[in-house]
Design a protein around this motif. Structure first.
Motif, mmCIF file in Angstrom:
data_model
loop_
_atom_site.group_PDB
_atom_site.id
_atom_site.type_symbol
_atom_site.label_atom_id
_atom_site.label_comp_id
_atom_site.label_asym_id
_atom_site.label_seq_id
_atom_site.Cartn_x
_atom_site.Cartn_y
_atom_site.Cartn_z
ATOM 1 N N ILE A 47 0.844 -1.205 0.000
ATOM 2 C CA ILE A 47 0.000 0.000 0.000
ATOM 3 C C ILE A 47 0.880 1.257 0.000
ATOM 4 O O ILE A 47 0.617 2.208 -0.739
ATOM 5 N N ALA A 48 1.945 1.265 0.802
ATOM 6 C CA ALA A 48 2.847 2.420 0.835
ATOM 7 C C ALA A 48 3.523 2.621 -0.516
ATOM 8 O O ALA A 48 3.659 3.757 -0.990
ATOM 9 N N ALA A 49 3.937 1.541 -1.180
ATOM 10 C CA ALA A 49 4.579 1.657 -2.489
ATOM 11 C C ALA A 49 3.615 2.217 -3.526
ATOM 12 O O ALA A 49 3.991 3.058 -4.345
ATOM 13 N N VAL A 50 2.363 1.776 -3.484
ATOM 14 C CA VAL A 50 1.371 2.282 -4.433
ATOM 15 C C VAL A 50 1.109 3.764 -4.188
ATOM 16 O O VAL A 50 1.013 4.557 -5.139
ATOM 17 N N VAL A 51 1.022 4.173 -2.936
ATOM 18 C CA VAL A 51 0.788 5.592 -2.628
ATOM 19 C C VAL A 51 1.973 6.443 -3.071
ATOM 20 O O VAL A 51 1.796 7.509 -3.677
ATOM 21 N N ILE A 52 3.190 5.987 -2.828
ATOM 22 C CA ILE A 52 4.378 6.740 -3.255
ATOM 23 C C ILE A 52 4.434 6.832 -4.772
ATOM 24 O O ILE A 52 4.730 7.887 -5.329
ATOM 25 N N TRP A 53 4.147 5.728 -5.456
ATOM 26 C CA TRP A 53 4.135 5.757 -6.923
ATOM 27 C C TRP A 53 3.087 6.738 -7.429
ATOM 28 O O TRP A 53 3.344 7.522 -8.332
ATOM 29 N N TRP A 54 1.898 6.714 -6.838
ATOM 30 C CA TRP A 54 0.832 7.596 -7.299
ATOM 31 C C TRP A 54 1.193 9.060 -7.064
ATOM 32 O O TRP A 54 0.953 9.908 -7.913
ATOM 33 N N LEU A 55 1.771 9.367 -5.907
ATOM 34 C CA LEU A 55 2.164 10.750 -5.623
ATOM 35 C C LEU A 55 3.215 11.248 -6.606
ATOM 36 O O LEU A 55 3.233 12.420 -6.966
ATOM 37 N N ASN A 56 4.090 10.363 -7.060
ATOM 38 C CA ASN A 56 5.117 10.756 -8.012
ATOM 39 C C ASN A 56 4.568 10.787 -9.443
ATOM 40 O O ASN A 56 4.849 11.713 -10.199
ATOM 41 N N ALA A 57 3.781 9.811 -9.831
ATOM 42 C CA ALA A 57 3.338 9.674 -11.217
ATOM 43 C C ALA A 57 2.248 10.672 -11.591
ATOM 44 O O ALA A 57 2.049 10.944 -12.770
ATOM 45 N N ARG A 58 1.551 11.237 -10.627
ATOM 46 C CA ARG A 58 0.449 12.133 -10.966
ATOM 47 C C ARG A 58 0.929 13.469 -11.532
ATOM 48 O O ARG A 58 0.147 14.219 -12.088
ATOM 49 N N HIS A 59 2.215 13.764 -11.423
ATOM 50 C CA HIS A 59 2.753 15.022 -11.932
ATOM 51 C C HIS A 59 3.160 14.941 -13.400
ATOM 52 O O HIS A 59 3.560 15.934 -13.974
ATOM 53 N N TYR A 60 3.096 13.765 -13.995
ATOM 54 C CA TYR A 60 3.553 13.584 -15.363
ATOM 55 C C TYR A 60 2.369 13.289 -16.281
ATOM 56 O O TYR A 60 1.502 12.484 -15.953
ATOM 57 N N GLU A 61 2.364 13.959 -17.431
ATOM 58 C CA GLU A 61 1.343 13.716 -18.442
ATOM 59 C C GLU A 61 1.808 12.582 -19.339
ATOM 60 O O GLU A 61 2.980 12.506 -19.700
ATOM 61 N N TRP A 62 0.904 11.716 -19.726
ATOM 62 C CA TRP A 62 1.234 10.675 -20.686
ATOM 63 C C TRP A 62 0.004 10.419 -21.545
ATOM 64 O O TRP A 62 -1.127 10.651 -21.129
ATOM 65 N N THR A 63 0.248 9.981 -22.747
ATOM 66 C CA THR A 63 -0.841 9.753 -23.675
ATOM 67 C C THR A 63 -0.453 8.669 -24.666
ATOM 68 O O THR A 63 0.734 8.440 -24.912
ATOM 69 N N ASP A 64 -1.436 8.025 -25.253
ATOM 70 C CA ASP A 64 -1.176 7.005 -26.261
ATOM 71 C C ASP A 64 -1.075 7.607 -27.656
ATOM 72 O O ASP A 64 -0.461 7.030 -28.543
ATOM 73 N N ASP A 65 -1.698 8.759 -27.883
ATOM 74 C CA ASP A 65 -1.719 9.331 -29.224
ATOM 75 C C ASP A 65 -0.816 10.553 -29.364
ATOM 76 O O ASP A 65 -0.883 11.262 -30.361
ATOM 77 N N ALA A 66 0.028 10.820 -28.396
ATOM 78 C CA ALA A 66 1.050 11.861 -28.452
ATOM 79 C C ALA A 66 0.484 13.275 -28.563
ATOM 80 O O ALA A 66 1.127 14.162 -29.087
ATOM 81 N N PHE A 67 -0.711 13.521 -28.081
ATOM 82 C CA PHE A 67 -1.273 14.862 -28.045
ATOM 83 C C PHE A 67 -1.635 15.201 -26.608
ATOM 84 O O PHE A 67 -2.341 14.454 -25.955
#
Length: 110
Positions: A47-67
């Protein structure tokens, strides 16, 4: 009357009997407290690893179609020249009318 006493003794024996089958009725947590503690710690770590990952990953934009939708602002100078000083850093909020950079004025001085 003897039958009644015999029935009472059988009932008391059945209720107060501590047979080995009672220990099998205990839950798995009480039978294996160390294993249960290890599993609980592992669950907390996941649970701690998932929370740390989410706190870090939410600052980055990602997309499948590059827009990616974004507000873009074009900055253009009214005069041409070499830049001598940049007064802001990346992603720094600025107010309207603030100095962003300084242009070398030696051509205009001459």
């Amino acid at each position: 009357m003897e039958n009644k006493r015999a029935d009472d003794t059988r009932t008391q024996d059945a209720q107060g009997n501590d047979s080995p089958s009672d220990s099998n009725k205990l839950g798995p947590i009480r039978r294996h407290p160390y294993i249960a503690a290890i599993i609980a710690i592992l669950i907390l770590l996941v649970i701690a690893a998932v929370v740390i990952w989410w706190l870090n990953a939410r600052h980055y934009e990602w997309t499948d179609d590059a827009f990616i939708d974004a507000r873009t602002v074009t900055v253009g100078a009214e005069i041409a020249g070499r830049i001598t000083d940049v007064a802001v850093t990346d992603n720094q909020p600025v107010e309207a009318g603030a100095v962003l950079l300084r242009i070398d004025d030696s051509d205009y001085q001459a």
